[in-house]
Design an enzyme around this catalytic site. Structure first.
Site, PDB file in Angstrom:
ATOM      1  N   ASN A 168      22.887  36.636  70.504  1.00 51.83           N
ATOM      2  CA  ASN A 168      23.167  35.201  70.211  1.00 51.83           C
ATOM      3  C   ASN A 168      21.517  35.778  69.551  1.00 51.83           C
ATOM      4  O   ASN A 168      20.454  36.109  69.879  1.00 51.83           O
ATOM      5  CB  ASN A 168      23.028  34.761  71.312  1.00 51.83           C
ATOM      6  CG  ASN A 168      24.395  34.519  72.067  1.00 51.83           C
ATOM      7  OD1 ASN A 168      24.647  33.472  71.736  1.00 51.83           O
ATOM      8  ND2 ASN A 168      24.468  35.406  73.190  1.00 51.83           N
ATOM      9  N   GLU A 169      21.234  35.306  68.655  1.00 49.51           N
ATOM     10  CA  GLU A 169      20.617  35.353  67.205  1.00 49.51           C
ATOM     11  C   GLU A 169      19.535  34.477  67.808  1.00 49.51           C
ATOM     12  O   GLU A 169      20.084  33.337  68.226  1.00 49.51           O
ATOM     13  CB  GLU A 169      21.240  35.699  65.906  1.00 49.51           C
ATOM     14  CG  GLU A 169      21.615  37.745  65.870  1.00 49.51           C
ATOM     15  CD  GLU A 169      20.558  38.264  66.391  1.00 49.51           C
ATOM     16  OE1 GLU A 169      19.848  38.500  66.545  1.00 49.51           O
ATOM     17  OE2 GLU A 169      21.224  39.609  65.754  1.00 49.51           O
ATOM     18  N   PRO A 170      18.389  34.774  67.562  1.00 44.65           N
ATOM     19  CA  PRO A 170      17.835  33.039  67.165  1.00 44.65           C
ATOM     20  C   PRO A 170      18.421  32.268  66.250  1.00 44.65           C
ATOM     21  O   PRO A 170      18.814  31.994  65.237  1.00 44.65           O
ATOM     22  CB  PRO A 170      16.405  33.198  66.079  1.00 44.65           C
ATOM     23  CG  PRO A 170      16.594  35.206  66.232  1.00 44.65           C
ATOM     24  CD  PRO A 170      17.610  35.459  66.325  1.00 44.65           C
ATOM     25  N   SER A 172      20.669  30.080  68.463  1.00 44.01           N
ATOM     26  CA  SER A 172      21.581  29.992  69.076  1.00 44.01           C
ATOM     27  C   SER A 172      21.382  28.715  70.036  1.00 44.01           C
ATOM     28  O   SER A 172      20.239  28.447  70.319  1.00 44.01           O
ATOM     29  CB  SER A 172      22.050  31.283  69.551  1.00 44.01           C
ATOM     30  OG  SER A 172      22.386  31.637  68.901  1.00 44.01           O
ATOM     31  N   THR A 187      17.930  42.867  63.626  1.00 48.00           N
ATOM     32  CA  THR A 187      18.906  43.305  64.669  1.00 48.00           C
ATOM     33  C   THR A 187      20.346  44.891  63.585  1.00 48.00           C
ATOM     34  O   THR A 187      20.098  45.286  64.891  1.00 48.00           O
ATOM     35  CB  THR A 187      19.879  42.537  64.642  1.00 48.00           C
ATOM     36  OG1 THR A 187      19.393  41.212  65.604  1.00 48.00           O
ATOM     37  CG2 THR A 187      21.766  42.732  65.943  1.00 48.00           C
TER      38      THR A 187
END
Length: 644
Positions: A168-170, A172, A187
């Protein structure tokens, strides 16, 4: 979506007014991992006692590996059964096959599933082989399966440098569910070492959503090492925000952050413990407090006043050890005494205020370098100074470094050998066969697959030749350069074997042979694939074995850093200043490592070349000393003494 109706009471744990989520800090990642494994085992057993299924959400990556090791031990030695356990993994790269080296299916089987008695049908990992048009429906089905078991009893998490949990990347949202996402650039950079280059990292992944994680009955987020300290601080002490998805855990009723001391380093309770309550004022903590105060008020040490201390939470320090003038003089002198141009000790002088002994005037020095370039990158100026001041300097390269060489370098060197044989009418046919085998092996190898033994050998010889060139440039004798090729490293993969007695014996035997007065070792534990940490463990174990030898009482151990991080000023016990000419000579020694020039294969989180990182760190250390009111130098290399 079904969610368990009953929640545990919110965990209070260790906490202060700066922290927005309960935090527990352990001395090291091993101790912390055992604690997490024990909680998981207790949950499994409590469910077994009532005939219930235990539903675990599992994570991958380097963070949970010791947890899985301990769970396997509990199964083998204490009879912990996984017969009632159902697991759901957080994520998987997409697309990827289950047998790929980087697949989380393979990871989970290698680290846990193949070693315990969990039923095959109870393991669930997102499918990275699905056609694109089937992924959305599959993700909904994954959520439904979790719900069919009543939700997750416990979810364990790591945290990425972007603050991602799962993938869940920035950006999300709190409502996000299992889905296909595109990986953030940071990432991908962090995963590059596992894939042998950023260009080979999957662009996408399937991940549980933040909402899925938040529905778990219990959540444990783990983080180890200095590299995670900044994002941990923002997660624990910052405001909840979709920019850092891990911060959503602040609103979970039963979440705890588990850290080792390195990952907790930037939390107020560790970095400024005087701000959260009474503390024990050790010498190092006093230095830290004064240095922090100088930075906060932008003053050198000798200009600090009682009011500066009192206005910034340090009234207790002044009350017990003041006035400010006395504290300032004491800390200033302590820092001044760390500075020396004689890292091997200055002979025939009073050494009571110097970091190293004056005698013996010429010392035997053993410098351990985890990879074949860490010596010159991290302490090249000091190495040069030790040699120029007539000490007997030995360098020991602990590993071959053979995975950190690009394939095209191998082809270039093999081509050179073939052409060399042709030019001098040697047995050209055998050289041609070697060249063809090398080229074919590289051509047929997939990204991240293991090199052939021949290719591994050539890559190791490339690194060895570069290390020799750097040592010769400095002036070291060939017989003082030692290549240890520790077995734990020689897998051809980023993943290494566990440290063995054979590895430690190699270190023991070399120390016994040289009987050094000084040992330098890499205390920089933030390298991207952990080799420094293993190499340092081997040295520590060797020192424990040897410490009763009579000659060891005269051996001092200094830890250096450099490529990935530097010691904080309050930690430094020996600071070796470098002139502009010495810094240039150090740079030229680093340049001898041509395979690491321009673009190293494993750059970690810093895209700059190693010489650039090294010089920036050395110059920054010098600037910090200058800002504190101490002498101004071009650059400084820093060391901390280790007592065994």
């Amino acid at each position: 979506m079904a969610v368990k109706e009953e929640r545990s009471k919110k965990v209070e744990g260790d906490r202060n007014s700066y922290e927005n989520i309960p935090v527990k800090v352990y001395d090291d990642s091993r101790e912390a991992s055992v604690a997490v494994a024990e909680e998981i085992a207790a949950l499994i057993r409590s469910k077994q006692a009532t005939g219930e299924t235990c539903v675990l959400g599992l994570a991958t990556g380097s963070t949970p590996t010791k947890v899985y090791d301990e769970l396997v031990r509990l199964h083998r030695e204490e009879g912990l059964s996984f017969g009632n356990v159902v697991t759901f993994n957080l994520d998987e790269y997409y697309p990827i096959t289950p047998d790929s080296l980087q697949s989380y299916v393979r990871f989970m089987h290698e680290h846990l599933f193949d070693h315990v008695d969990i039923p095959v049908g109870n393991m669930h990992i997102p499918d990275g082989t699905l056609p694109a048009d089937k992924v959305a429906a599959y993700c909904q089905e994954y959520e439904s399966k979790i719900a069919s078991f009543g939700g997750l009893d416990l979810q364990i998490l790591g945290i990425g440098r972007t603050g991602h949990i799962g993938f869940n990347e920035p950006g999300s949202t709190l409502q996000s569910r299992t889905r296909l996402i595109t990986l953030d650039h940071v990432t991908k950079v962090d995963a590059a070492s596992d894939f042998f280059g950023e260009e080979n990292v999957s662009r996408k992944a399937i991940t549980m959503g933040v909402g899925t994680i938040m529905d778990a009955e219990r959540v444990i987020l783990m983080a180890w090492g200095e590299g995670k300290a900044e994002i941990v601080r923002r997660t624990v002490e910052g405001e909840a925000s979709h920019e850092i998805p891990a911060t959503f855990l602040q609103n979970h009723p039963n979440a705890t952050v588990i850290l080792d001391t390195a990952a907790a380093d930037q939390l107020v309770r560790i970095n400024e413990p005087w701000m959260v309550g009474e503390c024990e004022w050790t010498s190092e903590l006093k230095r830290k407090a004064v240095i922090n105060l100088c930075k906060k008020v932008d003053k050198p040490i000798l200009k600090l006043t009682d009011r500066d201390y009192n206005d910034n939470g340090l009234s207790d320090l002044v009350a017990n050890f003041g006035p400010a003038y006395d504290i300032n003089i004491r800390i200033f002198n302590e820092l001044q005494h760390t500075i020396t141009g004689w890292p091997g000790g200055k002979p025939y002088v009073d050494d009571s205020k110097r970091p190293e002994r004056a005698e013996p005037a010429q010392k035997r020095v053993l410098i351990f370098s985890p990879h074949p370039d860490d010596d010159v990158i991290s302490m090249g100026g000091t190495l040069i100074r030790l040699h120029d001041q007539n000490h007997e300097v030995h360098v020991a390269y602990q590993t071959s470094g053979n995975i950190a060489v690009f394939d095209d370098d191998v082809v270039r060197f093999a081509d050179f050998v073939s052409d060399y044989h042709q030019a001098f009418d040697f047995v050209k046919e055998s050289a041609d066969r070697m060249f063809e085998q090398v080229v074919a092996g590289i051509r047929d190898k997939g990204p991240g697959e293991t090199d052939s033994k021949e290719v591994q050998c050539i890559k190791g010889l490339i690194r060895r030749g570069e290390a020799k060139a750097a040592c010769r440039y400095i002036g070291l004798k060939d017989e003082n350069v030692h290549f240890l090729d520790m077995p734990f490293y020689e897998t051809g993969l980023v993943k290494k074997r566990p440290l063995s007695d054979e590895d430690v014996d190699i270190i023991v035997n070399l120390i016994k042979k040289i009987k050094p007065h000084q040992i330098y070792a890499a205390g920089d534990l933030s390298d991207p694939h952990g080799t420094h940490r293993v190499c340092l463990d081997a040295i520590f174990q060797a020192l424990e074995i040897l410490k009763k030898e009579p000659w060891m009482k005269d051996c001092w151990v200094w830890l250096y850093r450099g490529a990935w991080q530097e010691w904080d000023i309050h930690q430094i016990e020996m600071a070796v200043p470098l002139s502009p000419d010495e810094l240039l000579k150090k740079r030229r020694a680093i340049f001898k490592h041509q395979s690491q020039k321009d673009r190293p294969l494993f750059p970690g989180a810093d895209s700059r070349e190693f010489w650039q990182r090294s010089e920036q760190r050395n110059r920054e250390t010098a600037r910090e000393y200058d800002a504190l009111g101490l002498p101004e130098y071009e650059a400084i290399e820093a060391f901390k003494r280790y007592f065994y």
